[in-house]
Design an enzyme around this catalytic site. Structure first.
Site, PDB file in Angstrom:
ATOM      1  N   ASP A 235      -2.749 -18.608   1.312  1.00 18.76           N
ATOM      2  CA  ASP A 235      -3.727 -19.333   0.489  1.00 18.76           C
ATOM      3  C   ASP A 235      -4.447 -20.389   1.327  1.00 18.76           C
ATOM      4  O   ASP A 235      -5.665 -20.576   1.218  1.00 18.76           O
ATOM      5  CB  ASP A 235      -3.079 -19.929  -0.770  1.00 18.76           C
ATOM      6  CG  ASP A 235      -1.732 -20.595  -0.514  1.00 18.76           C
ATOM      7  OD1 ASP A 235      -1.210 -20.512   0.626  1.00 18.76           O
ATOM      8  OD2 ASP A 235      -1.183 -21.206  -1.452  1.00 18.76           O
TER       9      ASP A 235
ATOM     10  N   LYS B 199       3.252 -15.523   3.125  1.00 20.71           N
ATOM     11  CA  LYS B 199       3.544 -16.320   1.925  1.00 20.71           C
ATOM     12  C   LYS B 199       5.038 -16.594   1.937  1.00 20.71           C
ATOM     13  O   LYS B 199       5.790 -16.235   1.019  1.00 20.71           O
ATOM     14  CB  LYS B 199       3.086 -15.530   0.679  1.00 20.71           C
ATOM     15  CG  LYS B 199       3.075 -16.317  -0.609  1.00 20.71           C
ATOM     16  CD  LYS B 199       2.013 -17.404  -0.664  1.00 20.71           C
ATOM     17  CE  LYS B 199       2.177 -18.250  -1.923  1.00 20.71           C
ATOM     18  NZ  LYS B 199       1.358 -19.488  -1.875  1.00 20.71           N
TER      19      LYS B 199
ATOM     20  N   TYR C 121       0.819  -1.212   0.000  1.00 21.21           N
ATOM     21  CA  TYR C 121       0.000   0.000   0.000  1.00 21.21           C
ATOM     22  C   TYR C 121       0.855   1.264   0.000  1.00 21.21           C
ATOM     23  O   TYR C 121       0.409   2.311  -0.450  1.00 21.21           O
ATOM     24  CB  TYR C 121      -0.898   0.035   1.237  1.00 21.21           C
ATOM     25  CG  TYR C 121      -2.191  -0.722   1.074  1.00 21.21           C
ATOM     26  CD1 TYR C 121      -2.180  -2.102   0.909  1.00 21.21           C
ATOM     27  CD2 TYR C 121      -3.411  -0.062   1.094  1.00 21.21           C
ATOM     28  CE1 TYR C 121      -3.351  -2.802   0.770  1.00 21.21           C
ATOM     29  CE2 TYR C 121      -4.598  -0.761   0.961  1.00 21.21           C
ATOM     30  CZ  TYR C 121      -4.559  -2.130   0.798  1.00 21.21           C
ATOM     31  OH  TYR C 121      -5.730  -2.808   0.657  1.00 21.21           O
TER      32      TYR C 121
ATOM     33  N   ASP D 239      -6.160  -7.037   4.145  1.00 15.89           N
ATOM     34  CA  ASP D 239      -7.288  -6.418   3.447  1.00 15.89           C
ATOM     35  C   ASP D 239      -8.206  -7.499   2.897  1.00 15.89           C
ATOM     36  O   ASP D 239      -9.430  -7.470   3.085  1.00 15.89           O
ATOM     37  CB  ASP D 239      -6.757  -5.531   2.305  1.00 15.89           C
ATOM     38  CG  ASP D 239      -7.888  -4.904   1.514  1.00 15.89           C
ATOM     39  OD1 ASP D 239      -8.832  -4.389   2.143  1.00 15.89           O
ATOM     40  OD2 ASP D 239      -7.839  -4.936   0.273  1.00 15.89           O
TER      41      ASP D 239
ATOM     42  N   ASP E  40     -12.057  -9.088   4.646  1.00 18.88           N
ATOM     43  CA  ASP E  40     -13.357  -9.117   3.962  1.00 18.88           C
ATOM     44  C   ASP E  40     -13.947 -10.527   4.008  1.00 18.88           C
ATOM     45  O   ASP E  40     -15.150 -10.704   4.194  1.00 18.88           O
ATOM     46  CB  ASP E  40     -13.218  -8.686   2.489  1.00 18.88           C
ATOM     47  CG  ASP E  40     -13.468  -7.193   2.302  1.00 18.88           C
ATOM     48  OD1 ASP E  40     -13.263  -6.432   3.280  1.00 18.88           O
ATOM     49  OD2 ASP E  40     -13.868  -6.783   1.196  1.00 18.88           O
TER      50      ASP E  40
HETATM   51  C1  IPM Z   1     -10.245  -1.322   3.833  1.00 15.31           C
HETATM   52  C2  IPM Z   1     -10.505  -0.778   2.455  1.00 15.31           C
HETATM   53  C3  IPM Z   1      -9.346   0.130   2.066  1.00 15.31           C
HETATM   54  C4  IPM Z   1      -8.089  -0.714   2.089  1.00 15.31           C
HETATM   55  C5  IPM Z   1      -9.531   0.817   0.705  1.00 15.31           C
HETATM   56  C6  IPM Z   1     -10.802   1.654   0.671  1.00 15.31           C
HETATM   57  C7  IPM Z   1      -8.347   1.648   0.328  1.00 15.31           C
HETATM   58  O1  IPM Z   1     -10.700  -1.806   1.556  1.00 15.31           O
HETATM   59  O2  IPM Z   1     -10.161  -0.520   4.789  1.00 15.31           O
HETATM   60  O3  IPM Z   1     -10.122  -2.538   3.964  1.00 15.31           O
HETATM   61  O4  IPM Z   1      -7.793  -1.412   1.122  1.00 15.31           O
HETATM   62  O5  IPM Z   1      -7.391  -0.687   3.105  1.00 15.31           O
HETATM   63 MG    MG Z   2     -10.708  -3.732   2.420  1.00 14.87          MG
END
Ligand code: IPM
Ligand code: MG
Length: 361
Positions: free
Chosen positions: A227, A195, A146, A251, A255
């Site tokens: 993975d 990884k 990032y 990240d 999710d």
């Molecule tokens: C998160 C989001 C952010 C990230 C984006 C919006 C830049 O997906 O906070 O997980 O990737 O960190």
């Molecule tokens: Mg995210």
């Protein structure tokens, strides 16, 4: 106590959910005999509209002079919003990355928990959901891909894009220490996800984290490849306590972890530096498709406010009251549209706020 809290409503559903979380904070202030002073801060698309940039120096200063920051969400629909016709460094997300860096928020805590009441909303097989899970993802937030050098170049007429993944041992050590401290207060297990069979940076993570682990003889450290972790999260999420990982893997995996808990509208998060200061926000996004309709789920933001009370203000009793009120509302059968199931009562954003406030005591 007197506390100064910066509020970042942001874009999309952000303002609606932050409004409900602010009511909860006010109630917590009343319960604890505290005074909270709020300062509103623009970040993301709304800051672009107002100031031409996604984050201003004033916004950073206001956050720095606060005890904690509560954020909604930022960003819009990438296909239709004019914000996404701007160069990448001027888009809403650039503001979010810049504030993380400016406030040195290197440790991102994302709890993923399956409320027994929400088992029907869990997309996993019943026998897996039945076992439940309660994990804490600790994602490194200010390093790695990032923030590495990136550019696109032309090599003999062929376009070539470069992103750099780099970590130094100090960046790894400080977030690892956070993860082990948290594990000590939980089930005393850390899974380091990397990884290491391919990446040098992952091999450095392994050696630094193994060093840190020596100071925590009561905590068990396990290594897992990313993975495999993606598979294990859907196969047996109950095995995880604290999951420690670098920025990009975190990240993606966070999710996945939020999805298996039923709805991204339920999960809070905290981004911390090496003091008590933190930025708290729901794990979900700005959901532009439902913005302004009064139907967004405010629970993740309200639970983020609970984390703020606990971590930045040491108001544990009030944080407990918020978390218990959320549990009670779910047990009483109230649901926003995203977590609705048969036999429950569907409510909107503000009504969910009312119901939680009523149950805070
Ligand atoms: C998160 C989001 C952010 C990230 C984006 C919006 C830049 O997906 O906070 O997980 O990737 O960190
Ligand atoms: Mg995210």
């Amino acid at each position: 106590m007197n506390a100064k809290i910066a509020l970042i409503p942001g874009d999309g559903i952000g303002p609606e959910v932050v409004a409900q979380a602010k009511r909860v904070l006010d109630k917590a202030a009343e319960m604890s005999g505290s005074t909270f002073e709020y300062a509103e801060v623009y970040l993301g698309g709304c800051s672009i509209d107002r100031f031409g940039v996604p984050l201003t120096d004033e916004a950073v200063e206001t956050c720095k002079s606060s005890d904690a920051v509560l954020m909604g969400s930022i960003g819009g629909d990438a296909k239709t919003s004019p914000w996404y016709r701007l160069p990448p460094e001027k888009r809403p997300e650039a503001g979010l990355l810049a504030i993380r860096k400016a406030l040195n928020l290197f440790a991102n805590l994302r709890p993923a928990y399956l409320y027994p009441e929400l088992k029907d909303a869990c997309p996993l097989k019943e026998e897996i959901a039945e076992r439940g899970f309660d994990l804490m993802m600790v994602r490194e937030l200010t390093g790695g891909l990032y923030f590495g050098k990136r550019y696109t170049e032309d090599v003999n007429g062929v376009k070539n894009a470069v992103d750099t993944l780099s970590y130094n041992e100090e960046e790894i050590r400080r977030v690892a220490i956070r993860a082990f401290d948290i594990a000590q207060k939980r089930r005393k297990q850390v899974t380091l996800v990397d990884k290491a069979n391919v990446l040098d940076s992952s091999r450095l993570w392994r050696s630094v984290v193994a060093e840190v682990a020596k100071d925590y003889p009561d905590v068990t450290l396990t290594n897992m490849l990313v993975d495999n972790c993606a598979m294990q999260l859907v196969k047996d999420p109950a095995q995880f306590d604290v999951v420690l990982t670098e920025n990009m893997f975190g990240d993606i995996l966070s999710d996945e972890a939020s999805m298996i808990s039923g709805s991204i509208g339920m999960l809070s998060s905290a981004s911390l530096n090496d003091t008590k200061f933190g930025l708290y926000e729901p794990s979900g996004g700005s959901a532009p498709d439902i913005a302004g309709k009064g139907i967004a789920n405010p629970i993740a933001t309200i639970l983020s406010a609970a984390m703020l009370l606990r971590f930045s203000l040491d108001l544990d009793r009030e944080a407990d009251a918020v978390e218990n009120a959320v549990r009670q509302v779910l047990a009483d059968g109230y649901r926003t549209g995203d977590i609705m199931s048969e036999g429950c009562t569907q409510v909107g954003t503000a009504e969910m706020g009312d119901l939680i406030l009523e149950r805070m005591g």
